[in-house]
Scaffold this motif. Structure first.
Motif, PDB file in Angstrom:
ATOM      1  N   GLY A  55     -58.181 105.232 116.337  1.00 41.33           N
ATOM      2  CA  GLY A  55     -58.923 105.481 117.570  1.00 41.33           C
ATOM      3  C   GLY A  55     -57.960 105.414 118.746  1.00 41.33           C
ATOM      4  O   GLY A  55     -57.633 104.333 119.220  1.00 41.33           O
ATOM      5  N   ALA A  56     -57.488 106.570 119.182  1.00 37.86           N
ATOM      6  CA  ALA A  56     -56.469 106.638 120.239  1.00 37.86           C
ATOM      7  C   ALA A  56     -57.120 106.739 121.616  1.00 37.86           C
ATOM      8  O   ALA A  56     -58.130 107.419 121.794  1.00 37.86           O
ATOM      9  N   CYS A  57     -56.500 106.051 122.580  1.00 38.56           N
ATOM     10  CA  CYS A  57     -57.017 106.072 123.948  1.00 38.56           C
ATOM     11  C   CYS A  57     -55.865 106.224 124.928  1.00 38.56           C
ATOM     12  O   CYS A  57     -54.865 105.519 124.841  1.00 38.56           O
ATOM     13  N   LEU A  61     -56.794 108.980 131.269  1.00 42.30           N
ATOM     14  CA  LEU A  61     -57.769 110.017 130.936  1.00 42.30           C
ATOM     15  C   LEU A  61     -59.147 109.416 130.688  1.00 42.30           C
ATOM     16  O   LEU A  61     -60.165 109.978 131.110  1.00 42.30           O
ATOM     17  N   ALA A  62     -59.191 108.271 130.013  1.00 40.28           N
ATOM     18  CA  ALA A  62     -60.475 107.607 129.758  1.00 40.28           C
ATOM     19  C   ALA A  62     -61.140 107.207 131.077  1.00 40.28           C
ATOM     20  O   ALA A  62     -62.342 107.431 131.259  1.00 40.28           O
ATOM     21  N   HIS A  63     -60.365 106.642 131.984  1.00 34.82           N
ATOM     22  CA  HIS A  63     -60.902 106.233 133.287  1.00 34.82           C
ATOM     23  C   HIS A  63     -61.448 107.443 134.041  1.00 34.82           C
ATOM     24  O   HIS A  63     -62.554 107.394 134.600  1.00 34.82           O
ATOM     25  N   PRO A  77     -63.175 106.692 121.152  1.00 34.54           N
ATOM     26  CA  PRO A  77     -61.891 107.221 121.593  1.00 34.54           C
ATOM     27  C   PRO A  77     -61.581 108.556 120.914  1.00 34.54           C
ATOM     28  O   PRO A  77     -62.411 109.094 120.182  1.00 34.54           O
ATOM     29  N   CYS A  78     -60.384 109.069 121.161  1.00 35.73           N
ATOM     30  CA  CYS A  78     -59.922 110.299 120.518  1.00 35.73           C
ATOM     31  C   CYS A  78     -59.451 109.929 119.117  1.00 35.73           C
ATOM     32  O   CYS A  78     -58.428 109.271 118.950  1.00 35.73           O
ATOM     33  N   ASN A  79     -60.189 110.325 118.116  1.00 32.21           N
ATOM     34  CA  ASN A  79     -59.833 109.948 116.751  1.00 32.21           C
ATOM     35  C   ASN A  79     -58.756 110.847 116.170  1.00 32.21           C
ATOM     36  O   ASN A  79     -58.755 112.064 116.369  1.00 32.21           O
ATOM     37  N   VAL A  80     -57.850 110.195 115.457  1.00 32.95           N
ATOM     38  CA  VAL A  80     -56.803 110.882 114.701  1.00 32.95           C
ATOM     39  C   VAL A  80     -56.888 110.325 113.278  1.00 32.95           C
ATOM     40  O   VAL A  80     -56.831 109.114 113.078  1.00 32.95           O
ATOM     41  N   VAL A  93     -55.056 114.763 111.183  1.00 35.25           N
ATOM     42  CA  VAL A  93     -56.125 115.566 111.767  1.00 35.25           C
ATOM     43  C   VAL A  93     -56.483 114.986 113.130  1.00 35.25           C
ATOM     44  O   VAL A  93     -56.782 113.798 113.245  1.00 35.25           O
ATOM     45  N   PHE A  94     -56.444 115.844 114.147  1.00 38.35           N
ATOM     46  CA  PHE A  94     -56.688 115.438 115.523  1.00 38.35           C
ATOM     47  C   PHE A  94     -58.034 115.950 116.000  1.00 38.35           C
ATOM     48  O   PHE A  94     -58.379 117.115 115.781  1.00 38.35           O
ATOM     49  N   MET A  95     -58.771 115.092 116.675  1.00 37.93           N
ATOM     50  CA  MET A  95     -60.002 115.514 117.332  1.00 37.93           C
ATOM     51  C   MET A  95     -59.638 116.548 118.402  1.00 37.93           C
ATOM     52  O   MET A  95     -58.693 116.344 119.162  1.00 37.93           O
TER      53      MET A  95
END
Length: 127
Positions: A55-57, A61-63, A77-80, A93-95
């Protein structure tokens, strides 16, 4: 398209480390690391090939995204995914964040998704 992927020829643990390092270069930290294979073994006694969900953050960008749409957290988050294929190769595999953020109608969300997707594409290309 909700995801894009890359195939790597290296060991699984080495691939996970490599992905994490490349994510850092684009400002992403790994908030969660789910070992799916270990969970399936523990909960269902099912053996499986190595499979991790990172779970990448990227905090800026999140803010920005949460400022545009406070409900965006449901898509974070952005899952990889890093997983071992039958042939022993490693799939990363990237979201596709641009697709996911497209679910929000908030103004500015399209640009945010494109920015995040571009950063993940740089990680993909660096692997």
């Amino acid at each position: 398209m909700y995801a894009f992927k890359k195939s790597l020829s290296m060991g699984f643990d080495q691939a996970v480390e490599h992905v994490v390092e490349e994510l850092k270069k684009e400002g992403f930290g790994v908030l969660t690391d789910i070992d799916v294979a270990a969970t399936m073994k523990a909960k269902l006694n099912v053996e499986g090939r190595p499979y991790r969900i990172l779970g990448a953050c990227n905090p800026p960008l999140a803010h920005r995204g949460l400022g545009l749409d406070p409900d965006l957290g449901i898509l974070m988050p952005c899952n990889v995914v890093v997983r071992e294929e039958e042939d022993g190769s490693i799939a990363v595999v990237f979201m596709n964040v641009a697709t996911v953020t497209g679910l929000s109608s908030a103004e500015g969300m399209k640009e945010l998704g494109e920015d995040a997707a571009a950063k993940l594409q740089k990680v993909h290309d660096a692997l």
